[in-house]
Design a protein around this motif. Structure first.
Motif, PDB file in Angstrom:
ATOM      1  N   ARG A 173      65.507  48.579 126.835  1.00 40.62           N
ATOM      2  CA  ARG A 173      66.356  49.645 126.024  1.00 40.62           C
ATOM      3  C   ARG A 173      65.576  49.782 124.479  1.00 40.62           C
ATOM      4  NH1 ARG A 173      72.632  50.023 126.504  1.00 40.62           N
ATOM      5  NH2 ARG A 173      72.467  47.372 126.385  1.00 40.62           N
ATOM      6  N   TYR A 174      65.349  48.822 123.868  1.00 39.87           N
ATOM      7  CA  TYR A 174      65.194  49.151 123.103  1.00 39.87           C
ATOM      8  C   TYR A 174      63.970  47.693 122.304  1.00 39.87           C
ATOM      9  CZ  TYR A 174      65.167  47.633 117.737  1.00 39.87           C
ATOM     10  OH  TYR A 174      64.625  47.755 116.609  1.00 39.87           O
ATOM     11  N   ARG A 175      62.784  48.463 122.068  1.00 37.78           N
ATOM     12  CA  ARG A 175      61.987  47.379 122.248  1.00 37.78           C
ATOM     13  C   ARG A 175      61.375  48.162 121.097  1.00 37.78           C
ATOM     14  NH1 ARG A 175      58.078  47.689 127.116  1.00 37.78           N
ATOM     15  NH2 ARG A 175      57.722  49.222 126.476  1.00 37.78           N
ATOM     16  N   GLN A 176      60.726  47.089 120.071  1.00 37.32           N
ATOM     17  CA  GLN A 176      60.137  46.841 118.862  1.00 37.32           C
ATOM     18  C   GLN A 176      58.946  45.206 118.139  1.00 37.32           C
ATOM     19  OE1 GLN A 176      63.251  46.726 115.689  1.00 37.32           O
ATOM     20  NE2 GLN A 176      61.910  45.628 114.876  1.00 37.32           N
ATOM     21  N   PHE A 177      57.944  46.374 117.328  1.00 35.75           N
ATOM     22  CA  PHE A 177      57.215  45.033 116.730  1.00 35.75           C
ATOM     23  C   PHE A 177      57.456  44.231 115.440  1.00 35.75           C
ATOM     24  CE2 PHE A 177      53.623  47.246 117.732  1.00 35.75           C
ATOM     25  CZ  PHE A 177      53.117  47.241 116.108  1.00 35.75           C
ATOM     26  N   THR A 178      58.036  43.690 114.503  1.00 37.89           N
ATOM     27  CA  THR A 178      58.207  43.153 112.878  1.00 37.89           C
ATOM     28  C   THR A 178      57.081  42.942 112.597  1.00 37.89           C
ATOM     29  OG1 THR A 178      60.118  43.684 114.173  1.00 37.89           O
ATOM     30  CG2 THR A 178      59.669  42.491 111.626  1.00 37.89           C
ATOM     31  N   ILE A 179      56.617  42.901 111.483  1.00 33.61           N
ATOM     32  CA  ILE A 179      55.182  41.938 110.929  1.00 33.61           C
ATOM     33  C   ILE A 179      55.907  41.602 109.582  1.00 33.61           C
ATOM     34  CG2 ILE A 179      53.560  41.966 109.187  1.00 33.61           C
ATOM     35  CD1 ILE A 179      52.241  44.364 110.826  1.00 33.61           C
ATOM     36  N   THR A 218      50.636  34.428 103.908  1.00 35.08           N
ATOM     37  CA  THR A 218      50.653  34.673 105.259  1.00 35.08           C
ATOM     38  C   THR A 218      51.374  35.619 105.810  1.00 35.08           C
ATOM     39  OG1 THR A 218      50.512  31.898 104.403  1.00 35.08           O
ATOM     40  CG2 THR A 218      50.875  32.541 107.352  1.00 35.08           C
ATOM     41  N   TYR A 219      51.155  35.854 107.097  1.00 37.40           N
ATOM     42  CA  TYR A 219      51.858  36.929 107.948  1.00 37.40           C
ATOM     43  C   TYR A 219      51.643  36.083 109.707  1.00 37.40           C
ATOM     44  CZ  TYR A 219      50.838  40.020 103.993  1.00 37.40           C
ATOM     45  OH  TYR A 219      50.980  40.819 102.459  1.00 37.40           O
ATOM     46  N   GLU A 220      53.126  36.934 109.890  1.00 40.10           N
ATOM     47  CA  GLU A 220      52.911  37.437 111.387  1.00 40.10           C
ATOM     48  C   GLU A 220      53.853  37.748 112.125  1.00 40.10           C
ATOM     49  OE1 GLU A 220      56.674  34.341 112.112  1.00 40.10           O
ATOM     50  OE2 GLU A 220      55.074  32.756 112.072  1.00 40.10           O
ATOM     51  N   VAL A 221      53.413  38.232 113.058  1.00 44.29           N
ATOM     52  CA  VAL A 221      54.267  39.456 113.626  1.00 44.29           C
ATOM     53  C   VAL A 221      55.306  38.979 115.053  1.00 44.29           C
ATOM     54  CG1 VAL A 221      52.560  39.737 114.942  1.00 44.29           C
ATOM     55  CG2 VAL A 221      54.068  41.995 114.658  1.00 44.29           C
ATOM     56  N   ARG A 222      56.027  39.655 115.518  1.00 43.53           N
ATOM     57  CA  ARG A 222      56.812  39.013 116.459  1.00 43.53           C
ATOM     58  C   ARG A 222      57.309  40.353 117.468  1.00 43.53           C
ATOM     59  NH1 ARG A 222      61.035  35.761 112.975  1.00 43.53           N
ATOM     60  NH2 ARG A 222      58.794  34.422 111.741  1.00 43.53           N
ATOM     61  N   PHE A 223      57.049  40.430 118.378  1.00 41.00           N
ATOM     62  CA  PHE A 223      57.644  41.030 119.711  1.00 41.00           C
ATOM     63  C   PHE A 223      58.785  41.372 119.729  1.00 41.00           C
ATOM     64  CE2 PHE A 223      58.553  44.482 122.727  1.00 41.00           C
ATOM     65  CZ  PHE A 223      57.319  45.027 122.956  1.00 41.00           C
ATOM     66  N   ILE A 224      60.292  42.183 119.623  1.00 43.63           N
ATOM     67  CA  ILE A 224      61.682  42.081 119.751  1.00 43.63           C
ATOM     68  C   ILE A 224      61.882  42.681 120.518  1.00 43.63           C
ATOM     69  CG2 ILE A 224      63.474  42.072 118.170  1.00 43.63           C
ATOM     70  CD1 ILE A 224      62.337  41.800 116.297  1.00 43.63           C
ATOM     71  N   THR A 225      63.260  42.624 121.724  1.00 43.89           N
ATOM     72  CA  THR A 225      64.375  43.415 122.755  1.00 43.89           C
ATOM     73  C   THR A 225      64.921  43.276 122.625  1.00 43.89           C
ATOM     74  OG1 THR A 225      63.773  42.012 124.763  1.00 43.89           O
ATOM     75  CG2 THR A 225      61.720  43.076 124.181  1.00 43.89           C
ATOM     76  N   ASP A 226      65.996  44.185 123.822  1.00 38.89           N
ATOM     77  CA  ASP A 226      67.147  44.817 122.617  1.00 38.89           C
ATOM     78  C   ASP A 226      67.783  43.983 121.543  1.00 38.89           C
ATOM     79  OD1 ASP A 226      67.413  44.823 125.571  1.00 38.89           O
ATOM     80  OD2 ASP A 226      67.290  42.896 126.149  1.00 38.89           O
ATOM     81  N   ARG A 227      67.246  44.351 120.006  1.00 34.83           N
ATOM     82  CA  ARG A 227      67.460  44.802 118.761  1.00 34.83           C
ATOM     83  C   ARG A 227      66.879  42.922 118.685  1.00 34.83           C
ATOM     84  NH1 ARG A 227      70.170  49.107 117.130  1.00 34.83           N
ATOM     85  NH2 ARG A 227      69.661  50.668 118.836  1.00 34.83           N
ATOM     86  N   THR A 228      67.441  41.486 119.278  1.00 33.77           N
ATOM     87  CA  THR A 228      67.452  40.618 118.423  1.00 33.77           C
ATOM     88  C   THR A 228      66.771  39.576 119.324  1.00 33.77           C
ATOM     89  OG1 THR A 228      69.154  40.297 119.413  1.00 33.77           O
ATOM     90  CG2 THR A 228      69.803  40.481 117.106  1.00 33.77           C
TER      91      THR A 228
END
Length: 552
Positions: free
Chosen positions: A58-64, A98-108
């Motif tokens: 229900r909730y999807r995002q990616f964060t850098i 230095t950077y990384e990106v993560r895909f997140i579901t259901d907020r956490t």
């Protein structure tokens, strides 16, 4: 590798989600990555992602995130539609790191993460800083060499920091001279500890750290600097004679606050007879001292606003007591009175025109320099000193307080408030490299109301105002006496300009009336004003010149 393993297992129908040792329960068929793993600052990199064809998320995002010294900081997040199974996003890093990106579901729930992206700022390359390691005594000279790119137009600085301290709170710091790509700096550290040297540029970005550290310890070594040398024009001079001191300093060194001091041989660093500033822009030069008292003296090159001596001259001998007494007897014949404007003078009143030093702030009743001068010469003098006056304010009252009285002689002692006010304004605006002691002095004077608002009067404007005041006085037919001083507690060396002012206007000149008075607690009532005894010394110095032109 982790996401690829999960993807293959899912295709074999074995499982949809698998927990394996070292894998943080990331979901199969979720993938996210940067298109490149290394880029230069200013370049754009793509974030690409992929999700399963059918999910109940229900909730999807990616964060850098940025990762610095093991600590991460969220930079930005983007929401992903539940109907999209793949996509991309353009990301331009704003800072190196230095950077990384993560895909997140259901907020956490983190279901996929990328490998690291390393962003390099190439404009910060070409910087280097070095220091000789070892153990040094408190106050020893620490020699630091630096290199920076020719195209560097930034406000770069080199500082001394406690080794391993990541707070960037310096023990000492110097700004690099503009346009200088390599050079040598000199630091002085008093507190024991282990230190390292760092070079910062580009809004305080750390661009270089010295390979070696050094230690300050009571039993450490002292350091002598062959790069600083002093020479004198003569080793034997008469009392009240002058000596020219030549100096050589290293190219690229910061000379902000550097001075040359005149000392009696053996006197401690806080007992200078007088001090004069050196050029901030020239590595070598000359300054001239007038020495009034007999004795054996030496000159010292002083750094850290006079706290550390890095070079001394050979001793010089100034004439004996008998020679000085003989000089006193002929003092009134030293000036060529035929060259003094309006000499011989008329029979009008004598007026002392000035600020708080003329008004007598700090003196008891009838112990100001004007009152003591009256008693020394047996004459009457009108005191027109107004505490706090700048040269502009004094010029505004010149008509009523001086000109309308048709004077015969006027003693002009002005400019001190301009100097101190100007120094305070520069320190307040961060334009003056000021020691903590001088800053406390300034604050104390400001709180006591002894630093006036100068309205931004420049040094040139100060002497333009003084020139105008003297010319208007001389238009009445009066003789003028200019009283000079070097600038008080902050050692602003203006003695040459006062002397030139007197010469240009045909005035008698009293050199540095506060010499060896300012800075001696036994002669001062506060940081700026003498006490009764200090004003007595000033009166004696002025009397020697006023006696030459006292109306009959």
């Amino acid at each position: 590798m982790r996401n690829l393993l999960l993807k293959h297992l899912s295709k074999l129908g074995i499982l949809a989600v698998l927990v394996l040792p070292g894998i943080s329960a990331l979901a199969a068929d979720y993938e996210i990555s940067f298109t490149e793993n290394e880029v230069d600052l200013g370049e754009t990199v793509e974030v690409v992602w992929q999700t399963p064809a059918s999910t109940t998320d229900r909730y999807r995002q990616f964060t850098i995130y940025s990762v610095v010294s093991g600590e991460e900081k969220r930079i930005q997040s983007r929401y992903v539609s539940r109907t999209d199974t793949e996509g991309s996003y353009s990301f331009r890093p704003r800072t190196a790191g230095t950077y990384e990106v993560r895909f997140i579901t259901d907020r956490t729930e983190v279901v996929a993460e990328s490998e690291e992206l390393v962003v390099t700022d190439r404009s910060l390359e070409g910087y280097a800083v070095s220091v000789e390691g070892g153990t040094f005594a408190p106050g020893a000279v620490i020699v630091v060499d630096f290199v920076r790119p020719e195209n560097d137009r930034n406000s770069s600085s080199v500082g001394i920091y406690l080794a391993g301290d990541e707070t960037a709170r310096s023990e000492a710091r110097l700004s690099l001279p503009r346009g200088v790509t390599e050079g040598r700096l000199f630091f002085f550290v008093d507190d024991p500890g282990e230190y390292e040297v760092r070079l910062y540029a580009r809004s305080r970005a750390l661009v270089a750290t010295a390979d070696e550290t050094f230690t300050i310890d009571e039993n450490g070594d002292t350091v002598e600097l062959a790069e600083y040398t002093l020479g004198v024009s003569s080793t034997v001079v008469p009392a009240r004679g002058t000596v020219t001191v030549s100096y050589e300093t290293p190219e690229g060194d910061s000379r902000s606050g550097d001075r040359i001091g005149l000392f009696r041989v053996g006197d401690p660093r806080n007992r200078a007879v007088s001090r004069k500033s050196v050029s901030r822009t020239e590595a070598s030069g000359e300054v001239t001292f007038s020495i009034r008292e007999p004795g054996t003296y030496e000159f010292r090159y002083l750094k850290r606003s006079g706290r550390t001596s890095v070079a001394s001259s050979i001793p010089i001998v100034v004439g004996n007591e008998e020679e000085e007494e003989e000089e006193e007897e002929v003092l009134c014949r030293i000036p060529n009175l035929d060259q003094i404007t309006n000499y011989p003078q008329g029979n009008g009143p004598i007026i002392a025109f000035g600020d708080s030093l003329t008004a007598g702030v700090g003196a008891s009743s009838n112990q100001d320099y004007v009152s003591q001068l009256e008693r020394k010469l047996g004459v009457s003098i009108i005191n027109e000193g107004v505490s706090g006056d700048t040269t502009e304010e004094a010029a505004d009252r010149l008509r009523t307080d001086v000109l309308d009285r048709d004077p015969s002689v006027v003693i002009v002692w002005l400019g001190g408030n301009d100097i101190i006010g100007r120094y305070y304004e520069r320190a307040r605006d961060g334009l003056e490299d000021i020691s903590s002691i001088d800053w406390l002095r300034l604050l104390a004077l400001r709180l006591l109301g002894k630093i006036p608002d100068t309205g931004g009067i420049t040094e040139d404007e100060t002497f333009e105002n003084l020139n105008l005041i003297i010319e208007r006085i001389q238009e009445t037919g009066a003789v003028t006496i200019v009283v000079g001083f070097s600038g008080g507690i902050f050692d602003n060396d203006l003695e040459d300009r006062y002397e030139q002012l007197a010469r240009d206007t045909g005035s008698l000149y009293v050199p540095d009336a506060l010499n060896n008075v300012i800075g001696r607690p036994s002669l001062m009532s506060d940081l700026v004003h003498p006490n009764n005894e200090g004003y007595g010394i000033v009166a004696g110095r002025v009397a020697a010149y006023l006696s030459c032109v006292v109306p009959e």
